[in-house]
Design an enzyme around this catalytic site. Structure first.
Site, mmCIF file in Angstrom:
data_model
loop_
_atom_site.group_PDB
_atom_site.id
_atom_site.type_symbol
_atom_site.label_atom_id
_atom_site.label_comp_id
_atom_site.label_asym_id
_atom_site.label_seq_id
_atom_site.Cartn_x
_atom_site.Cartn_y
_atom_site.Cartn_z
ATOM 1 N N LYS A 22 -36.556 -12.155 -20.958
ATOM 2 C CA LYS A 22 -35.891 -11.216 -20.031
ATOM 3 C C LYS A 22 -36.217 -11.573 -18.584
ATOM 4 O O LYS A 22 -35.341 -11.634 -17.734
ATOM 5 C CB LYS A 22 -36.355 -9.785 -20.340
ATOM 6 C CG LYS A 22 -36.036 -8.787 -19.245
ATOM 7 C CD LYS A 22 -36.586 -7.414 -19.519
ATOM 8 C CE LYS A 22 -38.023 -7.170 -19.145
ATOM 9 N NZ LYS A 22 -38.300 -6.882 -17.730
ATOM 10 N N ASN A 23 -37.516 -11.806 -18.310
ATOM 11 C CA ASN A 23 -37.921 -11.999 -16.917
ATOM 12 C C ASN A 23 -37.549 -13.373 -16.361
ATOM 13 O O ASN A 23 -37.733 -13.635 -15.174
ATOM 14 C CB ASN A 23 -39.421 -11.731 -16.756
ATOM 15 C CG ASN A 23 -39.710 -10.246 -16.883
ATOM 16 O OD1 ASN A 23 -38.791 -9.422 -16.881
ATOM 17 N ND2 ASN A 23 -40.987 -9.890 -17.006
ATOM 18 N N CYS A 116 -42.082 3.056 -9.518
ATOM 19 C CA CYS A 116 -41.744 3.137 -10.932
ATOM 20 C C CYS A 116 -42.974 3.573 -11.710
ATOM 21 O O CYS A 116 -44.036 3.812 -11.136
ATOM 22 C CB CYS A 116 -41.169 1.829 -11.446
ATOM 23 S SG CYS A 116 -42.366 0.607 -11.853
ATOM 24 N N ARG A 121 -45.009 -0.483 -6.256
ATOM 25 C CA ARG A 121 -44.165 -1.680 -6.279
ATOM 26 C C ARG A 121 -43.285 -1.848 -5.029
ATOM 27 O O ARG A 121 -42.053 -1.833 -5.102
ATOM 28 C CB ARG A 121 -43.328 -1.714 -7.557
ATOM 29 C CG ARG A 121 -44.202 -1.673 -8.797
ATOM 30 C CD ARG A 121 -43.429 -1.826 -10.055
ATOM 31 N NE ARG A 121 -43.059 -3.200 -10.321
ATOM 32 C CZ ARG A 121 -42.267 -3.567 -11.328
ATOM 33 N NH1 ARG A 121 -41.769 -2.667 -12.140
ATOM 34 N NH2 ARG A 121 -41.983 -4.826 -11.522
ATOM 35 N N ASP A 307 -48.459 -7.853 -18.179
ATOM 36 C CA ASP A 307 -47.454 -7.433 -19.173
ATOM 37 C C ASP A 307 -47.982 -7.469 -20.602
ATOM 38 O O ASP A 307 -47.277 -7.053 -21.532
ATOM 39 C CB ASP A 307 -46.196 -8.313 -19.056
ATOM 40 C CG ASP A 307 -45.434 -8.055 -17.766
ATOM 41 O OD1 ASP A 307 -45.727 -7.054 -17.085
ATOM 42 O OD2 ASP A 307 -44.547 -8.865 -17.427
ATOM 43 N N ARG A 399 -34.927 -1.807 -23.064
ATOM 44 C CA ARG A 399 -34.686 -2.571 -21.834
ATOM 45 C C ARG A 399 -35.169 -4.006 -21.957
ATOM 46 O O ARG A 399 -34.653 -4.894 -21.290
ATOM 47 C CB ARG A 399 -35.418 -1.913 -20.655
ATOM 48 C CG ARG A 399 -34.827 -0.591 -20.264
ATOM 49 C CD ARG A 399 -35.547 -0.033 -19.089
ATOM 50 N NE ARG A 399 -35.591 -1.026 -18.014
ATOM 51 C CZ ARG A 399 -36.130 -0.843 -16.832
ATOM 52 N NH1 ARG A 399 -36.665 0.320 -16.554
ATOM 53 N NH2 ARG A 399 -36.139 -1.795 -15.940
HETATM 54 C C1 EPZ Z 1 -42.570 -9.177 -12.231
HETATM 55 O O1 EPZ Z 1 -42.401 -7.995 -11.434
HETATM 56 C C2 EPZ Z 1 -42.142 -8.809 -13.639
HETATM 57 N N1 EPZ Z 1 -40.743 -8.398 -13.615
HETATM 58 C C3 EPZ Z 1 -43.034 -7.716 -14.181
HETATM 59 O O2 EPZ Z 1 -42.676 -7.496 -15.542
HETATM 60 C C4 EPZ Z 1 -44.495 -8.185 -14.136
HETATM 61 O O3 EPZ Z 1 -45.336 -7.134 -14.541
HETATM 62 C C5 EPZ Z 1 -44.868 -8.613 -12.706
HETATM 63 O O4 EPZ Z 1 -43.912 -9.614 -12.230
HETATM 64 C C6 EPZ Z 1 -46.253 -9.205 -12.602
HETATM 65 O O5 EPZ Z 1 -46.370 -10.306 -13.445
HETATM 66 C C7 EPZ Z 1 -39.791 -9.314 -13.624
HETATM 67 O O6 EPZ Z 1 -40.026 -10.513 -13.639
HETATM 68 C C8 EPZ Z 1 -38.383 -8.828 -13.642
HETATM 69 P P1 EPZ Z 1 -44.737 -8.826 -8.372
HETATM 70 P P2 EPZ Z 1 -42.427 -8.099 -9.842
HETATM 71 O O7 EPZ Z 1 -43.865 -8.844 -7.172
HETATM 72 O O8 EPZ Z 1 -41.815 -9.365 -9.417
HETATM 73 C C9 EPZ Z 1 -47.266 -6.295 -5.194
HETATM 74 C C10 EPZ Z 1 -42.159 -6.186 -17.449
HETATM 75 O O9 EPZ Z 1 -42.781 -5.346 -18.149
HETATM 76 N N2 EPZ Z 1 -46.154 -6.520 -4.263
HETATM 77 O O10 EPZ Z 1 -45.302 -10.122 -8.843
HETATM 78 O O11 EPZ Z 1 -41.864 -6.831 -9.326
HETATM 79 C C11 EPZ Z 1 -46.864 -5.411 -6.389
HETATM 80 O O12 EPZ Z 1 -46.902 -4.031 -6.060
HETATM 81 C C12 EPZ Z 1 -42.292 -6.185 -15.960
HETATM 82 O O13 EPZ Z 1 -41.379 -7.022 -17.926
HETATM 83 C C13 EPZ Z 1 -46.263 -6.075 -2.951
HETATM 84 O O14 EPZ Z 1 -47.292 -5.486 -2.550
HETATM 85 O O15 EPZ Z 1 -43.986 -8.107 -9.576
HETATM 86 C C14 EPZ Z 1 -47.883 -5.826 -7.416
HETATM 87 O O16 EPZ Z 1 -49.098 -5.169 -7.187
HETATM 88 C C15 EPZ Z 1 -42.884 -4.990 -15.364
HETATM 89 N N3 EPZ Z 1 -45.236 -6.299 -2.092
HETATM 90 C C16 EPZ Z 1 -48.067 -7.331 -7.150
HETATM 91 O O17 EPZ Z 1 -47.617 -7.524 -5.806
HETATM 92 C C17 EPZ Z 1 -44.093 -6.953 -2.478
HETATM 93 O O18 EPZ Z 1 -43.190 -7.136 -1.641
HETATM 94 C C18 EPZ Z 1 -47.286 -8.247 -8.071
HETATM 95 O O19 EPZ Z 1 -45.934 -7.815 -8.136
HETATM 96 C C19 EPZ Z 1 -43.993 -7.414 -3.798
HETATM 97 C C20 EPZ Z 1 -45.036 -7.183 -4.673
#
Ligand code: EPZ
Length: 420
Positions: A22-23, A116, A121, A307, A399
């Site tokens: 999915k991701n 969420c 996030r 995850d 999802r």
């Molecule tokens: C991706 O989310 C995945 N989703 C998530 O999978 C996964 O948990 C996550 O990466 C971490 O591995 C998809 O790929 C669609 P991040 P993403 O930006 O990209 C902070 C699942 O269950 N951050 O790497 O949204 C954020 O809050 C899902 O399949 C900022 O502070 O995650 C977090 O603490 C859920 N500012 C950390 O970085 C930003 O602008 C990592 O988030 C962006 C992120």
């Protein structure tokens, strides 16, 4: 509303095939915006999030032919650059259209996703990076309005924090930018690697793929011509089924799985006492009669993935000693703790650390899914809980897990989907 009913105690046995990730499929689908020619995708997971993003593309004027695991997307006549709240609020990964829309059309409006179930996030890092590439960004009425009428300019981006979605948005933006974009402290997840590879195969010069410094030479707004794309196997789905094998003390085989992508999970299960046979793209897990406790800290790839945190917590409830699980990525990703405790687990939370104490048994109960991976942890616990477990709000599961109950049923679990 649908729910899953599980009667615990069955041993699992046999083989299942892992679906596409999915991701990985989500950013790949978003990246088709960078092209004005049809793109063929195969090995898509048959899950709601994929259908949601494909729907968004059609709302933007793209033409989509989709049949479960395959899609042909033609964005030649895309005539809108507004990703509306109604879609983005359903799936925050819709933010992945921000980079490609801006890069191809020089403007876009994308609803802010909001928080969420697993945390706040924010998307500040995506926005800061696009601004560094020359975009003018305004937040108004709950929307991000971005403009770069003469196209984005290549820039040196240093991410303060490793962000998967941020890295993906900037890779897509950089692909059509004028000049060279360098991303420092980029994410290295296999899904980021696949995105880089398909963009490279479409003729864009990219170096540093799979490292923390990615360099992209943009095409100065010339649309890309993608080759056919096969989505990589879902490492989190694979890890979840390995946990199903471990918690039920069973031997199961995963086909079309990539063991390298889930090495950290295999290492943890190995430390808990499970054995493995890994060949080509098949992984077999063998049971252990004494699951040892485990210490886990979630981190970025290739470390242990957030995850997989909830699923390992379910497995740890059956270990013979105390386990410690630290969640470092998301501030609220422990919603499954109280639900696991309703099944008889003994888990204590202090800040970002969960202490999982061993219990002799779990007992079936009504539990509620709170997010995608938390839901799968409840299903895993239900597989060993004595009696009946009803997992409600499984729209979270739908999802991101392709036919979860069908696959578990094929392995011999006593599980069915019911409606109320
Ligand atoms: C991706 O989310 C995945 N989703 C998530 O999978 C996964 O948990 C996550 O990466 C971490 O591995 C998809 O790929 C669609 P991040 P993403 O930006 O990209 C902070 C699942 O269950 N951050 O790497 O949204 C954020 O809050 C899902 O399949 C900022 O502070 O995650 C977090 O603490 C859920 N500012 C950390 O970085 C930003 O602008 C990592 O988030 C962006 C992120």
């Amino acid at each position: 509303m649908d729910y899953l009913q599980i009667i615990g105690g069955s041993k699992l046995k046999g083989a299942i095939t892992i679906s596409g990730a999915k991701n990985s499929a989500l950013p790949v689908i978003a990246s088709t915006i960078l092209s004005d020619k049809p793109v063929k995708l195969t090995n898509l997971p048959n899950v709601v999030d994929i259908r949601t993003l494909l729907k968004l593309l059609t709302m933007l004027g793209g033409e989509v032919k989709h049949n479960k695991t395959e899609a042909i997307i033609d964005n030649k006549n895309m005539n809108s650059t507004k990703a509306v709240y109604e879609i983005v609020s359903q799936m925050r990964a819709s933010i992945l259209v921000l980079g490609p829309l801006l890069a191809r059309f020089g403007e876009c409006e994308v609803s802010l996703p909001g928080g969420c179930a697993i945390g706040q996030r924010p998307i500040d890092l995506h926005l800061k990076a696009l601004e560094a590439m020359g975009a003018k960004i305004e937040i108004k009425g709950g929307y991000v309005r971005a403009e770069a009428p003469n196209g984005l300019k290549g820039a040196k981006i240093v991410f303060d924090k490793i962000t998967v979605g941020g890295t993906e948005n900037i890779i897509m933006a950089g692909a059509l930018a004028h000049g060279v974009t360098t991303i420092i402290n980029s994410a290295k997840e296999p899904e980021v690697v696949q995105l880089c590879e398909i963009i490279r195969d479409a003729g864009v010069e990219i170096s540093g793929i799979g490292t923390s410094t990615i360099t992209i030479k943009g095409t100065s707004q010339k649309p890309l011509e993608f080759k056919d794309i096969e989505i990589i196997p879902d490492r989190i789905e694979a890890g979840t089924y390995l946990c199903a094998g471990a918690i039920t003390n069973s031997s199961i085989t995963l086909k079309k799985a990539n063991a390298t992508h889930i090495q950290s999970s295999i290492d943890k299960l190995d430390a808990m006492g499970c054995n493995f046979d890994i060949k080509d793209n098949e992984i077999t897990i063998y049971p252990t009669d004494r699951l040892r406790p485990i210490n886990i800290t979630t981190t970025e790839y290739p470390g242990f993935p957030t995850d997989m945190q909830a699923q390992f917590m379910a497995v740890a409830t059956m270990a013979i000693g105390d386990s410690l699980i630290e969640e470092r990525l998301f501030e609220n990703r422990f919603m499954h703790v109280s639900e696991l405790n309703r099944l008889g687990a003994d888990i204590w939370l202090k800040g970002s650390i969960a202490s999982v104490k061993p219990v002799a048994k779990l007992y079936g109960a009504n539990v509620m899914a709170t997010d995608l991976r938390a839901s799968s942890a409840l299903v895993l616990a239900g597989l060993v809980a004595e009696g009946v477990t009803n997992v409600r709000r499984i729209y979270h599961l739908d999802r991101g897990y392709d036919n979860l109950e069908g696959k578990l049923l094929a392995l011999g679990a006593n599980i069915k989907r019911l409606s109320e």
